[in-house]
Motif scaffolding. Structure first.
Motif, PDB file in Angstrom:
ATOM      1  N   ILE A 298      -9.075  67.444 106.301  1.00  0.00           N
ATOM      2  CA  ILE A 298      -8.597  66.578 105.138  1.00  0.00           C
ATOM      3  C   ILE A 298     -10.057  65.811 105.140  1.00  0.00           C
ATOM      4  CG2 ILE A 298      -7.661  64.295 105.768  1.00  0.00           C
ATOM      5  CD1 ILE A 298      -5.823  65.253 107.913  1.00  0.00           C
ATOM      6  N   PRO A 299      -9.758  65.660 103.986  1.00  0.00           N
ATOM      7  CA  PRO A 299     -11.569  65.183 103.482  1.00  0.00           C
ATOM      8  C   PRO A 299     -11.620  63.421 104.257  1.00  0.00           C
ATOM      9  CG  PRO A 299      -9.894  65.584 101.303  1.00  0.00           C
ATOM     10  CD  PRO A 299      -8.647  66.012 102.289  1.00  0.00           C
ATOM     11  N   LYS A 300     -12.704  62.684 104.816  1.00  0.00           N
ATOM     12  CA  LYS A 300     -13.066  62.349 105.260  1.00  0.00           C
ATOM     13  C   LYS A 300     -12.300  60.795 104.293  1.00  0.00           C
ATOM     14  CE  LYS A 300     -16.643  60.122 105.477  1.00  0.00           C
ATOM     15  NZ  LYS A 300     -17.912  59.528 105.424  1.00  0.00           N
TER      16      LYS A 300
ATOM     17  N   TYR B 299      -9.797  60.714 102.843  1.00  0.00           N
ATOM     18  CA  TYR B 299      -8.212  60.860 102.552  1.00  0.00           C
ATOM     19  C   TYR B 299      -7.526  59.512 104.249  1.00  0.00           C
ATOM     20  CZ  TYR B 299      -7.446  63.871  99.120  1.00  0.00           C
ATOM     21  OH  TYR B 299      -6.796  64.434  97.323  1.00  0.00           O
TER      22      TYR B 299
ATOM     23  N   LEU C 105     -15.177  66.607 106.609  1.00  0.00           N
ATOM     24  CA  LEU C 105     -14.373  67.227 107.211  1.00  0.00           C
ATOM     25  C   LEU C 105     -13.615  66.891 108.204  1.00  0.00           C
ATOM     26  CD1 LEU C 105     -13.406  70.497 105.065  1.00  0.00           C
ATOM     27  CD2 LEU C 105     -12.909  68.205 104.356  1.00  0.00           C
TER      28      LEU C 105
END
Lengths: 493, 493
Positions: B70-72, B74, B118
């Motif tokens: 998960i991209p930070k 997000y 991530l």
């Protein structure tokens, strides 16, 4: 809707990408190189999983689960292994986020740095063999036949849905044996199971073979594989089974007390198949109208679509449809009755063609009068009116599904034959690759250098040395040096 | 062997740890806080998965798969969510290793730094809602009922096998709805499914309830849960179902066109159960001899152990045993025949007691003569000689398995009743927690401050506000302020 699906003949690659998305199989995720497997695509994968899992268990394997993370130092313990995987590893270095000083965003907390970095598993040999060290003491602990269903990560620069993604799902078997012979027999057995699965369930004919040294798994003594042919003439590796020798046993010091009282290193194998199989399934059988699914892997095997104008017609058709559904389900056939009034029959026909549902049954008012239904096959796009008088519909459909399963396989088998050419001159080799593709069966002098040169010149690689090749003296296609038999070249996914 | 398994009464925690290891359920891995789920443990988890999956599908849910990473940014989009999870996130910062300059080791390549870090998913709301934005346009796309089986990572400082591990396996459902009412109904439905699964399959009685604000999932409007009671008097949360309101829809801008032509934010739920259930199963039923498994989740339901001295006796017993095995399998009962001559019957008895096999059938030469078998129950450790004359063994065992399933549940239910006490004075509250444990049903003034104070003083938390509690005016156990009804306090895992 299949409207506007690109044609295979015009842009095979675009056709594939669009098909995967429009048939609701998968899509790209916000994370570069990772995919979202959508419910319809995942339901096909679940059917693959269930069948493979059954075959693994029938041959004595059990499932277990090992950690996602591998300490960096573990990966390094087998020299070739780390060389093969180090360049594409996701690395965890920290274990906490915190608020930035201005409180506006979240940053990585520099104080939460790991003492030793962790690798997200690209494959699990190292962490599993480090565990096996504690599980194996004596010959009585062998063989150890373990499989794992898991996600793995390999940092890929160029990705394509299912075929090459940074994260993918797979199973990885890891077995340990007392003798070399037994480990090799296991390696071959698993290649055969993959081949059987591909041919009987995916309707995908494959060539069984051994990889050349260049293409071998990093850390293996030998890699067995199954190779399939896609409609664009490119090959696809659909499963691999590795004889690891004593490499990982030595790297992790896994020894066992023999029956005779000695102490020896354990022999190992590993074998895997992944969501890449979804790519193979799609590319091997589908057409310009959409997916073509073999019945054994189709989440919906039969769709029933009513054609009506009035509420009464709808009611009467539904009654008849429900009778048929009950009969089909009693034979274990999965059926969907799509009586939505928000979509027209033509739209539904196209939709289920796109989704690859093997059999479509359409029923209108005239069918009710005549006690008939229209039955259409997805694979051939042919249809017929079947009078149900004296016909057991469940038997009829059950047989038809078998026929379709075989027909899809036969078609792919014929295609594979057509696309396999014995080649004896370099000129023909280059020309075939450029104009037709497929498997080129050619002599090779057995050296890495020649193999690399051929790859450089043509992008073709040795897919495998077929298991059943005959000994045949010949001359290497490139160098003219002596060769003992043909190997299969192809451009590949 | 159960020899030397610590006693529950002496050291419950040590008993649990040793049992998990000796019964081959799980062990610690080389990666701190991560576990290896061993084949026997995993086979129990597979049975749990299969049953839950069936119940999810029967209620219209489908499976899918979303990325591990998960991209930070997000994670940060929902304020409370990031606050809840940021402190325990594994962070990927690089995507490559390389050889160190001296060539002796492998280091993280500083040039392969990710532009955006991530997060390894601790839960998937953010990545899923970012995907739902593309999947949901209109009311026709709703409800969206998706589940995922996956691994997740939460960086825990103090870990225990199954109960709290850095990586664990779970399922997470994520649904989207057009109305608040429908989303709440889904949340409640899933709590009920967890409760049904726990009671009917795990033989584990639970209390259904709602969490207090303090204990709510980070990003939820309401968290429903099921709470179970362990043998040491501590509670264990066995499944949670969250009503997310429109929080994630707002964070990821997920709107839908209503039937009436408007544009509204979608309502969401999420719900999960994990390998923690394994911990609950083990702690709820097992005894000082080892595991006690409810028949519905036991990988082996019946073990047959032959007792013989001569080869001929062995042969005759095997024949009779194989007849019985065929009959039992015809009823879908899983049977193991352990005729290894490397271990004595007594050793095997102890081994299968340790492993929790519900029924043991022993057969010796005298049993052959008398046409009888000895049947032992794991749960009660009782045994009886059963004459097979006129007895259908498959019916007999099938009924016995039902009886055992019910008996294990009843025993746990009685225990839960015994361990639930209505308390009206602070002194009694403290004393009970110290000397007996269990659920303490007490009045509470409804404030976070009081809840935190009680936790500070006693380590007890509010496990839930029971769904079926009656309105009852009372005074807060700590502050004496008015309360509308009792809540359940307990110390918990």
């Amino acid at each position: 809707m299949s409207k506007g699906l690109p044609k295979r003949s015009e842009d095979y690659s675009l056709w594939y990408n669009e098909l995967v998305k429009r048939a609701d199989l998968a899509e790209n995720s916000p994370v570069r190189g990772c995919m979202v497997i959508k419910p319809y695509g995942y339901s096909i994968w679940e059917k693959m999983q269930a069948q493979l899992d059954k075959m693994f268990k029938e041959t004595g394997h059990v499932n277990a689960y090992f950690p996602l993370f591998i300490p960096k130092s573990y990966l390094s313990k087998e020299a070739k292994h780390v060389e093969g995987f180090a360049k594409e590893c996701a690395v965890v270095t920290h274990y906490r986020l915190k608020n930035s000083e201005d409180g506006k965003s979240v940053i990585v907390d520099p104080e939460a740095k790991l003492e030793e970095e962790l690798i997200v598993r690209p494959t699990s040999e190292t962490v599993i063999w480090s565990t096996y060290k504690n599980w194996i003491q004596s010959y009585r602990d062998l063989p150890l036949l373990v499989n794992q269903w898991a996600n793995v990560v390999r940092w890929e620069m160029r990705t394509r849905l299912f075929l090459r993604t940074t994260e993918f799902l797979w199973q990885e078997g890891h077995t340990a044996h007392a003798t070399k012979e037994e480990a090799i027999a296991e390696t071959v057995q698993m290649m055969n199971i993959y081949a059987q699965f591909a041919e009987e369930h995916m309707a995908l004919p494959v060539v069984k073979g051994v990889k050349s040294e260049n293409e071998r798994f990093a850390g293996a003594e030998d890699t067995y594989c199954i190779e399939a042919m896609m409609q664009d003439g490119k090959a696809l590796q659909a499963g691999t089974s590795h004889f690891l020798g004593q490499n990982f046993a030595k790297a992790f010091d896994v020894k066992f007390a023999t029956k005779e009282g000695g102490l020896e290193y354990v022999w190992g194998t590993s074998w895997g198949a992944s969501t890449r199989l979804m790519g193979a399934l799609i590319m091997a059988h589908s057409d310009d109208n959409g997916l073509v699914l073999p019945p054994k892997l189709a989440p919906i095997q039969v769709v029933i679509i009513p054609i009506y104008k009035t509420d009464e017609e709808s009611k009467n058709i539904s009654e008849k449809a429900n009778e048929i559904i009950t009969k089909l389900r009693s034979k274990g056939i999965s059926v969907k009755f799509d009586d939505r009034d928000t979509h027209k029959p033509g739209w539904k026909f196209a939709e289920y063609e796109l989704k690859g549902v093997p059999v479509r049954i359409a029923m209108g008012p005239r069918d009710l009068e005549n006690n008939s239904v229209e039955i259409a096959r997805r694979d051939t796009l042919s249809k017929e009116i079947v009078n149900l008088e004296g016909v057991k519909i469940e038997e009829y459909i059950s047989e038809l599904l078998d026929i379709i399963q075989k027909a899809i396989f036969e078609k792919a088998l014929n295609f594979k034959h057509e696309m396999t050419t014995e080649v004896d001159s370099w000129k023909e080799f280059e020309s075939l690759l450029e104009n037709k593709g497929g498997f080129l069966s050619a002599h090779w002098d057995g050296t890495n250098e020649t193999e690399e040169k051929i790859k450089e010149l043509t992008k073709a690689t040795i897919r495998c040395i077929p298991i059943d090749r005959k000994t045949e003296a010949g001359k290497c296609i490139l160098t003219g040096k002596p060769s003992e038999g043909r190997v299969l070249f192809a451009r590949a996914y």
